[in-house]
Write a protein that holds these residues in place. Structure first.
Motif, PDB file in Angstrom:
ATOM      1  N   ILE A  59       0.835  -1.202   0.000  1.00 16.72           N
ATOM      2  CA  ILE A  59       0.000   0.000   0.000  1.00 16.72           C
ATOM      3  C   ILE A  59       0.868   1.250   0.000  1.00 16.72           C
ATOM      4  O   ILE A  59       0.609   2.215  -0.734  1.00 16.72           O
ATOM      5  CB  ILE A  59      -0.952  -0.009   1.208  1.00 16.72           C
ATOM      6  N   LYS A  60       1.944   1.250   0.782  1.00 21.27           N
ATOM      7  CA  LYS A  60       2.847   2.402   0.784  1.00 21.27           C
ATOM      8  C   LYS A  60       3.480   2.583  -0.590  1.00 21.27           C
ATOM      9  O   LYS A  60       3.616   3.702  -1.089  1.00 21.27           O
ATOM     10  CB  LYS A  60       3.940   2.215   1.844  1.00 21.27           C
ATOM     11  N   SER A  61       3.839   1.468  -1.193  1.00 21.14           N
ATOM     12  CA  SER A  61       4.445   1.532  -2.523  1.00 21.14           C
ATOM     13  C   SER A  61       3.463   2.096  -3.533  1.00 21.14           C
ATOM     14  O   SER A  61       3.825   2.877  -4.413  1.00 21.14           O
ATOM     15  CB  SER A  61       4.903   0.133  -2.949  1.00 21.14           C
ATOM     16  N   ARG A  62       2.190   1.706  -3.424  1.00 24.03           N
ATOM     17  CA  ARG A  62       1.158   2.245  -4.320  1.00 24.03           C
ATOM     18  C   ARG A  62       1.020   3.758  -4.155  1.00 24.03           C
ATOM     19  O   ARG A  62       0.781   4.488  -5.116  1.00 24.03           O
ATOM     20  CB  ARG A  62      -0.184   1.567  -4.056  1.00 24.03           C
ATOM     21  N   LYS A  63       1.138   4.213  -2.924  1.00 24.72           N
ATOM     22  CA  LYS A  63       1.038   5.648  -2.674  1.00 24.72           C
ATOM     23  C   LYS A  63       2.159   6.407  -3.390  1.00 24.72           C
ATOM     24  O   LYS A  63       1.906   7.406  -4.080  1.00 24.72           O
ATOM     25  CB  LYS A  63       1.095   5.938  -1.174  1.00 24.72           C
ATOM     26  N   PHE A  64       3.384   5.925  -3.227  1.00 21.59           N
ATOM     27  CA  PHE A  64       4.514   6.595  -3.872  1.00 21.59           C
ATOM     28  C   PHE A  64       4.396   6.519  -5.392  1.00 21.59           C
ATOM     29  O   PHE A  64       4.640   7.506  -6.098  1.00 21.59           O
ATOM     30  CB  PHE A  64       5.836   5.964  -3.414  1.00 21.59           C
ATOM     31  N   TYR A  65       4.033   5.352  -5.879  1.00 22.94           N
ATOM     32  CA  TYR A  65       3.913   5.143  -7.329  1.00 22.94           C
ATOM     33  C   TYR A  65       2.839   6.070  -7.919  1.00 22.94           C
ATOM     34  O   TYR A  65       3.072   6.752  -8.924  1.00 22.94           O
ATOM     35  CB  TYR A  65       3.554   3.674  -7.590  1.00 22.94           C
ATOM     36  N   SER A  66       1.675   6.099  -7.275  1.00 19.63           N
ATOM     37  CA  SER A  66       0.573   6.927  -7.774  1.00 19.63           C
ATOM     38  C   SER A  66       0.926   8.406  -7.716  1.00 19.63           C
ATOM     39  O   SER A  66       0.655   9.169  -8.656  1.00 19.63           O
ATOM     40  CB  SER A  66      -0.696   6.663  -6.954  1.00 19.63           C
ATOM     41  N   TYR A  67       1.552   8.817  -6.615  1.00 14.78           N
ATOM     42  CA  TYR A  67       1.930  10.224  -6.478  1.00 14.78           C
ATOM     43  C   TYR A  67       2.909  10.642  -7.570  1.00 14.78           C
ATOM     44  O   TYR A  67       2.737  11.697  -8.204  1.00 14.78           O
ATOM     45  CB  TYR A  67       2.549  10.470  -5.102  1.00 14.78           C
ATOM     46  N   ASN A  68       3.929   9.833  -7.802  1.00 19.33           N
ATOM     47  CA  ASN A  68       4.940  10.189  -8.801  1.00 19.33           C
ATOM     48  C   ASN A  68       4.338  10.321 -10.195  1.00 19.33           C
ATOM     49  O   ASN A  68       4.674  11.241 -10.954  1.00 19.33           O
ATOM     50  CB  ASN A  68       6.061   9.144  -8.814  1.00 19.33           C
ATOM     51  N   LEU A  69       3.427   9.412 -10.534  1.00 18.92           N
ATOM     52  CA  LEU A  69       2.799   9.505 -11.852  1.00 18.92           C
ATOM     53  C   LEU A  69       1.869  10.715 -11.941  1.00 18.92           C
ATOM     54  O   LEU A  69       1.818  11.396 -12.961  1.00 18.92           O
ATOM     55  CB  LEU A  69       2.033   8.225 -12.178  1.00 18.92           C
ATOM     56  N   CYS A  70       1.146  10.989 -10.875  1.00 12.89           N
ATOM     57  CA  CYS A  70       0.263  12.160 -10.867  1.00 12.89           C
ATOM     58  C   CYS A  70       1.059  13.452 -11.043  1.00 12.89           C
ATOM     59  O   CYS A  70       0.652  14.359 -11.777  1.00 12.89           O
ATOM     60  CB  CYS A  70      -0.551  12.212  -9.576  1.00 12.89           C
ATOM     61  N   LYS A  71       2.202  13.553 -10.368  1.00 11.57           N
ATOM     62  CA  LYS A  71       3.043  14.741 -10.526  1.00 11.57           C
ATOM     63  C   LYS A  71       3.584  14.841 -11.941  1.00 11.57           C
ATOM     64  O   LYS A  71       3.717  15.935 -12.499  1.00 11.57           O
ATOM     65  CB  LYS A  71       4.197  14.713  -9.518  1.00 11.57           C
ATOM     66  N   SER A  72       3.879  13.697 -12.538  1.00 13.99           N
ATOM     67  CA  SER A  72       4.315  13.692 -13.934  1.00 13.99           C
ATOM     68  C   SER A  72       3.205  14.210 -14.836  1.00 13.99           C
ATOM     69  O   SER A  72       3.448  14.995 -15.768  1.00 13.99           O
ATOM     70  CB  SER A  72       4.706  12.269 -14.346  1.00 13.99           C
ATOM     71  N   PHE A  73       1.978  13.814 -14.561  1.00 14.39           N
ATOM     72  CA  PHE A  73       0.837  14.275 -15.356  1.00 14.39           C
ATOM     73  C   PHE A  73       0.581  15.766 -15.138  1.00 14.39           C
ATOM     74  O   PHE A  73       0.145  16.471 -16.053  1.00 14.39           O
ATOM     75  CB  PHE A  73      -0.415  13.478 -14.999  1.00 14.39           C
ATOM     76  N   GLU A  74       0.848  16.251 -13.929  1.00 13.72           N
ATOM     77  CA  GLU A  74       0.697  17.686 -13.661  1.00 13.72           C
ATOM     78  C   GLU A  74       1.564  18.495 -14.617  1.00 13.72           C
ATOM     79  O   GLU A  74       1.131  19.516 -15.156  1.00 13.72           O
ATOM     80  CB  GLU A  74       1.098  18.007 -12.221  1.00 13.72           C
TER      81      GLU A  74
END
Length: 474
Positions: A59-74
């Motif tokens: 779950i922690k890994s999913r958080k980091f993974y999702s955040y990094n991709l979202c920032k990339s999309f930003e």
């Protein structure tokens, strides 16, 4: 003309992410207006792909993974983000608070679909992972419905996550039979509809439909919602950017004034601040007086970093630096809240336009006329030290035992009081402490008493801090 730029986070469920992208591409609305849509699909190596879903590290890994991709999309200026992973929606609020682009909530999509298709108190069968089942999220989004789960949860998990499970690309045989058995049990319990809260199950819905199972294609519902009903403005907390280091102590003092003047009952009530503390910015006064290194580019560089970080406003706790603000502001989309302007507005509002204003500032601030011009716009008569007393001001700031050398009492205070006495004798009704270090020598004083005359001391950093606090409430 592109009206929608939609991003899909892939990799959390490799095949389900691809399924969502495919359903976006073949949606009738998109096919009819292909020139209006742009899609971005990004999948990166996901280190915990084989970890059990309930595992905390996963779950922690999913958080980091999702955040990094979202920032990339930003950085790519997408209009919305799809996150086809039910487990990841358990930390949806955490993620959305840090992302300026709206993330489409899959539970919102399902909740809306159920409300429009089924009456309350209908029995709903839920197929999901142990982790989502044990989370509060299902009861929260499916209020008013009777929720039922299969008895054999172990086989359900094996069907999706097992070595030969749907997640690995096995869509028939034992995995399909396990899912069908679970659905049959739920139908026997009177469930009118089966909601799979595992995005991979959309890959086998057609096979289940053929067997008469009333199961939803959640990926299709998610896509239709994103393209149709979904509208959301992301309400992000006010974020202030601070150009710090000009000077260092004044920056800390300014931040503290913001904190003190914020009505907060807990940490989370305070204002978000991003500070670039860069004491290497060339001296503003040295440039204005002696044409030494121009600080404009260094200040502009920091402002652009703050702008890129998504701040709503920028503050520069340095009076002299405002000689460069006008040229910098022209190349920014984020407003710099002008400390000099808000200070003069404060004086006009509290003391009236007939007030004689004394100004204590660096020689660079005085010679640049940045304060004098603003004061003149309001019709104020301005009193500044003569050459002799201006030297006292500069010594109190830049001297060996000056405030920039971290002295706030002794000779530096004696020197500034000589300048104070001079401009009071010249008729000043109020005094601007027009260098951000000067208030450090008057930590507990908001006025000077001189021969029975009370002269208010105006601290521009305090005025700016209060202005920022008010802006954060808008």
């Amino acid at each position: 003309m592109i009206n929608e730029k939609i991003a899909v986070i892939g990799g959390l469920g490799t095949l389900s992410g691809a399924d969502v992208l495919f359903k976006l591409l073949k949606n009738p609305k998109v096919l009819k207006n292909q020139k209006e849509y742009e899609f971005i699909f990004e999948q990166q190596p996901y280190s915990q792909i084989n970890s059990p879903l309930y595992h905390e590290d996963d779950i922690k890994s999913r958080k980091f993974y999702s955040y990094n991709l979202c920032k990339s999309f930003e950085s790519k200026s997408v209009s919305k983000i799809l996150l086809p992973c039910f487990a990841s929606h358990t930390f949806f609020e955490e993620l959305q608070k840090e992302i300026s682009i709206p993330i489409v909530n899959i539970f919102d999509a399902l909740s809306l679909y159920l409300k429009s298709s089924f009456e309350k108190n209908v029995k709903i069968g839920i197929l999901t992972s142990d982790y989502v089942k044990e989370n509060h999220i299902l009861k929260r989004y499916f209020q008013g419905y009777d929720l039922f789960f299969p008895t054999d949860q172990e086989h359900m998990m094996e069907a999706v996550y097992g070595e030969n499970g749907i997640k690995k690309g096995y869509f028939d045989g034992i995995p399909l039979e396990y899912v069908y058995t679970a659905c049959s049990e739920l139908m026997d319990k009177g469930c009118e509809v089966i909601v799979p809260c595992v995005s991979e199950l959309s890959l086998v819905t057609e096979q289940l439909w053929k067997r008469g199972v009333p199961i939803l294609d959640v990926n299709q519902i998610y896509v239709d919602y994103a393209l149709g009903n979904f509208t959301k403005d992301v309400l992000k907390p006010f974020k202030l950017g601070i150009v710090g280091g000009v000077g260092p102590s004044a920056t800390v003092d300014f931040m503290n004034k913001i904190i003190i003047n914020t009505a907060a009952k807990r940490d989370q009530d305070h204002i978000k601040m991003i500070i670039e503390q860069n004491p290497q910015i060339p001296d503003r006064t040295a440039h204005l007086i002696r044409k030494e290194t121009d600080p404009t580019i260094a200040m502009f560089s920091i402002c652009k970093k703050l702008e890129a970080a998504g701040v709503d406003a920028i503050a520069i706790p340095c009076n002299t630096a405002h000689a460069f603000v006008k040229s910098i502001q022209e190349h920014l989309t984020v407003p710099i809240i002008n400390m000099l302007t808000v200070t003069v507005e404060y004086i006009n509002r509290n003391f009236g336009s007939n007030t004689k204003v004394g100004l204590l500032a660096t020689s660079g601030t005085v010679q640049s006329n940045v304060y004098l011009d603003v004061l003149s716009e309001f019709g104020f008569e301005v009193i500044i030290p003569d050459e002799e007393h201006q030297k006292y001001v500069m010594e109190s700031i830049y001297g060996e035992r000056g405030v920039k050398a971290n002295f706030t009492a002794g000779i530096c205070k004696d020197n500034i009081l000589k300048a104070v006495d001079f401009i009071i004798r010249k008729g000043a009704d109020v005094i601007i402490l027009g260098c951000t270090e000067l208030p450090l020598m008057f930590p507990d004083e908001s006025e000077i008493v001189n021969e029975d005359k009370i002269i208010p001391l105006v601290d521009p950093t305090l005025v700016l801090a209060k202005k920022i606090v008010n802006l954060s409430k808008v």
